[in-house]
Design a protein around this motif. Structure first.
Motif, mmCIF file in Angstrom:
data_model
loop_
_atom_site.group_PDB
_atom_site.id
_atom_site.type_symbol
_atom_site.label_atom_id
_atom_site.label_comp_id
_atom_site.label_asym_id
_atom_site.label_seq_id
_atom_site.Cartn_x
_atom_site.Cartn_y
_atom_site.Cartn_z
ATOM 1 N N LEU A 140 7.139 -13.859 -1.169
ATOM 2 C CA LEU A 140 6.215 -12.734 -1.263
ATOM 3 C C LEU A 140 7.037 -11.456 -1.364
ATOM 4 O O LEU A 140 7.848 -11.158 -0.489
ATOM 5 C CB LEU A 140 5.322 -12.703 -0.018
ATOM 6 C CG LEU A 140 4.448 -11.471 0.229
ATOM 7 C CD1 LEU A 140 3.393 -11.320 -0.845
ATOM 8 C CD2 LEU A 140 3.777 -11.560 1.602
ATOM 9 N N ALA A 141 6.867 -10.717 -2.446
ATOM 10 C CA ALA A 141 7.699 -9.534 -2.657
ATOM 11 C C ALA A 141 6.902 -8.449 -3.359
ATOM 12 O O ALA A 141 5.854 -8.701 -3.949
ATOM 13 C CB ALA A 141 8.935 -9.893 -3.494
ATOM 14 N N GLY A 142 7.433 -7.222 -3.278
ATOM 15 C CA GLY A 142 6.805 -6.136 -4.009
ATOM 16 C C GLY A 142 6.796 -4.826 -3.255
ATOM 17 O O GLY A 142 7.506 -4.642 -2.259
ATOM 18 N N ASP A 143 5.977 -3.929 -3.749
ATOM 19 C CA ASP A 143 5.806 -2.596 -3.181
ATOM 20 C C ASP A 143 4.556 -2.623 -2.317
ATOM 21 O O ASP A 143 3.444 -2.639 -2.826
ATOM 22 C CB ASP A 143 5.675 -1.587 -4.336
ATOM 23 C CG ASP A 143 5.370 -0.173 -3.852
ATOM 24 O OD1 ASP A 143 5.316 0.043 -2.624
ATOM 25 O OD2 ASP A 143 5.171 0.714 -4.707
ATOM 26 N N PHE A 144 4.751 -2.607 -1.001
ATOM 27 C CA PHE A 144 3.633 -2.732 -0.070
ATOM 28 C C PHE A 144 3.005 -1.371 0.267
ATOM 29 O O PHE A 144 1.973 -1.325 0.936
ATOM 30 C CB PHE A 144 4.071 -3.397 1.233
ATOM 31 C CG PHE A 144 4.478 -4.834 1.084
ATOM 32 C CD1 PHE A 144 4.517 -5.462 -0.158
ATOM 33 C CD2 PHE A 144 4.841 -5.583 2.192
ATOM 34 C CE1 PHE A 144 4.899 -6.784 -0.288
ATOM 35 C CE2 PHE A 144 5.231 -6.905 2.080
ATOM 36 C CZ PHE A 144 5.260 -7.509 0.837
ATOM 37 N N ASN A 145 3.662 -0.285 -0.161
ATOM 38 C CA ASN A 145 3.190 1.053 0.203
ATOM 39 C C ASN A 145 2.895 1.134 1.702
ATOM 40 O O ASN A 145 1.923 1.771 2.135
ATOM 41 C CB ASN A 145 1.950 1.429 -0.621
ATOM 42 C CG ASN A 145 2.329 1.940 -2.000
ATOM 43 O OD1 ASN A 145 3.089 2.911 -2.132
ATOM 44 N ND2 ASN A 145 1.821 1.299 -3.036
ATOM 45 N N SER A 146 3.741 0.498 2.467
ATOM 46 C CA SER A 146 3.604 0.452 3.926
ATOM 47 C C SER A 146 4.992 0.324 4.534
ATOM 48 O O SER A 146 5.851 -0.367 3.979
ATOM 49 C CB SER A 146 2.761 -0.749 4.369
ATOM 50 O OG SER A 146 1.530 -0.784 3.674
ATOM 51 N N VAL A 147 5.190 0.950 5.674
ATOM 52 C CA VAL A 147 6.499 0.941 6.324
ATOM 53 C C VAL A 147 6.605 -0.227 7.304
ATOM 54 O O VAL A 147 5.601 -0.845 7.655
ATOM 55 C CB VAL A 147 6.750 2.275 7.064
ATOM 56 C CG1 VAL A 147 6.793 3.430 6.075
ATOM 57 C CG2 VAL A 147 5.684 2.519 8.133
ATOM 58 N N PRO A 148 7.829 -0.549 7.745
ATOM 59 C CA PRO A 148 7.977 -1.569 8.791
ATOM 60 C C PRO A 148 7.205 -1.195 10.055
ATOM 61 O O PRO A 148 7.004 -0.013 10.344
ATOM 62 C CB PRO A 148 9.490 -1.568 9.056
ATOM 63 C CG PRO A 148 10.099 -1.067 7.798
ATOM 64 C CD PRO A 148 9.130 -0.057 7.268
#
Length: 329
Positions: free
Chosen positions: A249-257
């Motif tokens: 699962l990969a990509g730009d989550f537009n969310s921080v850790p």
């Protein structure tokens, strides 16, 4: 001096509780209480402040320093999701992937194409690939929706959208089943709903009234987006949990850790940076503060070997993320 130390003690305790609030994102969804998710955006600054105050108590010869140090162990793993110094992994990589938000190629379509070609990756997952029409010799292209594209040297078995949100939201998730050396793996490419901030919208200029209005507008954008993300995360989780194959699962989550999105999308999966990453995981560089919003997670049966945020190129507002894995555990 006693009053000053009392104020600092209250401040330190307050920061501690705010940091603990970020841990609650694992349990409290944004639709119930979005403010914990808001705290996750400030985690690096809260953590730095917490550590600075610990040093103040140490130099002040106060025993409370050890109490705060002990409590700080709760945040060891959350810190490692931002900055990590893992030991060199054992094993040989036999799968290389690149995950990259290309920003529609507006910073140099040809340069991006050459960079991707030079990586010689087994699988490339692109986000915000807005009809740029990339083609690479020897790669099969899976593009069920223009904003997300997967390229692979291997055989594509099936690819489809997994996102069920309104088309107007302009965010998607896709799943692509790929056969690699006789075994099928599911690659899930993610681009969660963006916040759509411009630099000027988040840049404070010292004008109290104007800055206050900017902060209000930022929060007005953040909270509804967190709630949209909750629905999207649920859809993506279903794709992960119902997969008959190992998952990347990969990509730009537009969310921080340490956000709700991070905790729930990584559930049951391994964060490649957390396992084998070194240095900073910051991947979005359009602003002047550290933001990690690009990720690579994998099933436990897939062993991460290396993880790199490639800062050698400046061809998007994101840096490419390059990860390698061993498929034989």
């Amino acid at each position: 001096m006693k009053i000053f130390r009392l104020i600092l003690l209250i401040l330190h305790v307050g920061i501690l509780f705010l940091l603990l609030g970020t841990l609650l994102n694992a349990y409290v969804p944004p639709k119930i209480f979005p403010w914990f998710n808001l705290l996750s955006l400030g985690f690096p600054f809260l953590m730095i402040s917490y550590v600075v105050l610990i040093f103040f108590w140490i130099f002040s010869w106060k025993k409370r320093a050890f109490v705060f140090m002990l409590l700080g162990l709760f945040f060891l793993n959350p810190v490692k999701r931002w900055i990590n110094y893992s030991s060199d992994p054992k094993g040989t990589a036999d799968l290389k992937i690149v995950s990259f938000n290309t920003r529609g190629g507006i910073m140099g379509r040809e340069t991006i194409g050459k960079y991707l070609e030079s990586q010689n990756a087994d699988v490339m997952l692109l986000q915000e690939d807005r009809g740029t029409g990339y083609e690479f010799k020897g790669y099969e292209k899976a593009n069920p929706k223009a904003i997300l594209t997967v390229f692979t040297k291997h055989k594509v078995i099936e690819t489809k959208l997994i996102d069920t949100t309104n088309e107007e939201i302009q965010s998607y998730g896709t799943q692509t089943d790929i056969e690699i050396r006789g075994k099928i793996y599911r690659f899930i490419n993610v681009y969660l709903h963006p916040f759509k901030f411009e630099k000027e919208m988040v840049k404070l200029n010292g004008n109290t009234d104007a800055d206050e209005e900017k902060v209000k507008n930022i929060v007005k954008k953040l909270v509804p987006t967190f709630k949209i993300h909750q629905d999207q995360v649920s859809t993506i989780r279903n794709a992960v949990e119902n997969s008959p194959y190992p998952v990347i699962l990969a990509g730009d989550f537009n969310s921080v850790p340490n956000s709700y999105e991070y905790y729930h999308l990584s559930e049951g999966l391994e964060d490649a940076f957390f396992t084998v990453g070194k240095g900073s995981a910051t991947s979005f560089h359009d602003y002047k503060f550290p933001i990690r919003i690009d990720y690579v997670f994998s099933s436990k049966s897939i062993t991460p070997i290396s993880y790199k945020v490639d800062r050698s190129v400046d061809i998007s507002d994101h840096y490419p993320v390059v990860a390698t894995f061993s498929l034989h555990k």
